[in-house]
Design a protein around this motif. Structure first.
Motif, short mmCIF file in Angstrom:
data_model
loop_
_atom_site.label_atom_id
_atom_site.label_comp_id
_atom_site.label_asym_id
_atom_site.label_seq_id
_atom_site.Cartn_x
_atom_site.Cartn_y
_atom_site.Cartn_z
N UNK A 132 0.89 -1.18 0.12
CA UNK A 132 -0.04 0.17 -0.03
C UNK A 132 0.83 1.29 -0.16
N UNK A 133 2.11 1.08 0.64
CA UNK A 133 2.91 2.08 0.64
C UNK A 133 4.46 1.84 0.27
N UNK A 134 5.15 2.49 -0.48
CA UNK A 134 6.45 2.35 -0.94
C UNK A 134 7.36 3.31 -0.36
N UNK A 135 8.23 2.97 0.82
CA UNK A 135 9.12 3.93 1.37
C UNK A 135 10.42 3.63 1.17
N UNK A 136 11.00 4.75 0.43
CA UNK A 136 12.62 4.53 -0.05
C UNK A 136 13.39 5.15 0.98
N UNK A 137 14.52 4.85 1.39
CA UNK A 137 15.45 5.48 2.41
C UNK A 137 16.42 5.82 1.55
N UNK A 138 16.71 7.09 1.29
CA UNK A 138 17.69 8.01 0.51
C UNK A 138 19.13 8.07 1.40
N UNK A 163 12.23 9.03 1.84
CA UNK A 163 12.75 9.34 3.41
C UNK A 163 14.40 9.54 3.54
N UNK A 164 14.97 10.54 3.80
CA UNK A 164 16.50 10.78 4.00
C UNK A 164 16.98 9.98 5.23
N UNK A 165 17.82 9.13 4.79
CA UNK A 165 18.59 8.73 6.25
C UNK A 165 18.80 9.40 7.10
N UNK A 171 22.53 16.36 4.13
CA UNK A 171 22.93 16.38 2.79
C UNK A 171 21.92 16.16 1.69
N UNK A 172 21.02 15.23 2.17
CA UNK A 172 19.64 14.69 1.23
C UNK A 172 18.63 15.50 1.15
N UNK A 173 18.30 16.26 2.36
CA UNK A 173 16.94 16.60 2.33
C UNK A 173 16.91 17.92 1.15
N UNK A 174 17.91 18.74 1.16
CA UNK A 174 17.69 19.77 -0.06
C UNK A 174 17.56 19.08 -1.34
N UNK A 175 18.13 18.15 -1.59
CA UNK A 175 18.19 17.38 -2.90
C UNK A 175 16.67 16.60 -2.97
N UNK A 188 7.34 13.52 0.79
CA UNK A 188 8.49 13.46 1.56
C UNK A 188 8.14 12.80 3.05
N UNK A 189 8.96 11.76 3.47
CA UNK A 189 8.68 11.32 4.88
C UNK A 189 9.92 11.74 5.68
#
Length: 199
Positions: A132-138, A163-165, A171-175, A188-189
């Protein structure tokens, strides 16, 4: 009655994904062989460290809390047969949600399946299709392309989250913000439970 290696069970706020901000009874099971180096609950990996606990005891603790949302997480909960636990929870009118890497066969009765695939042990196609939900950690820039590959595998109704690790969030949130602005099918999570300092 079946027992499960229980790391912890607690009442808190869901900090991630589609149900971010909701109160929930969390059931965290011990045991995981996926081995993410950035995992924030490495203590869950070794099942033998955690006491075998009856489903009855797990349910009894949950009775103290007013929520009817139960989130089963880990570790990797699908290492075990989830049917007895989810049946018991649903008999008590809980909504049953799971957070899983999808690397083991799906068992249990679920109202919501959050799939968070890991590169170290890929999810099974049967779970990818039912998520139901796909959550990818970046963790780095290449993870955006990896996320797009999994977007093609889930069903069209699946909610999509990036979701940023936590250790790489600066580093990842601005991207991530710019990426979602360009690709608005993603949301965004941000792990709000860590910002508001709850479990």
């Amino acid at each position: 009655m079946q027992t499960l290696p229980l790391m912890e069970s607690f009442y808190s706020i869901q900090g991630e994904g589609e149900f971010q901000g909701e109160a929930a009874y969390f059931i965290r099971l011990g045991g995981c062989d996926v081995g993410c180096f950035w995992c924030d609950v490495k203590d869950s990996w070794e099942a033998k460290k955690h006491p075998l606990t009856s489903i009855e005891s797990i349910l009894k603790k949950g009775e103290a809390f007013p929520t009817k949302l139960s989130i089963i997480t880990g570790g990797e909960p699908l290492m075990y047969d989830m049917l007895p636990l989810t049946t018991a929870l649903q008999t008590l009118r809980y909504r049953t949600h799971i957070e899983t890497s999808g690397s083991y066969p799906l068992t249990g009765i679920w109202d919501w399946i959050c799939l968070s695939p890991k590169k170290f042990k890929k999810p099974l196609p049967e779970i990818t299709k039912k998520a139901n939900e796909l959550k990818i950690i970046l963790y780095n820039k290449s993870d955006f392309q990896w996320a797009e590959e999994y977007k093609k595998l889930v069903n069209p109704q699946c909610k999509l989250f990036l979701q940023p690790e936590w250790s790489a969030k600066e580093k990842m949130l601005p991207l991530l913000i710019e990426y979602v602005k360009q690709n608005p099918q993603w949301k965004i999570s941000i792990q709000i439970h860590k910002y508001i300092n709850v479990e």
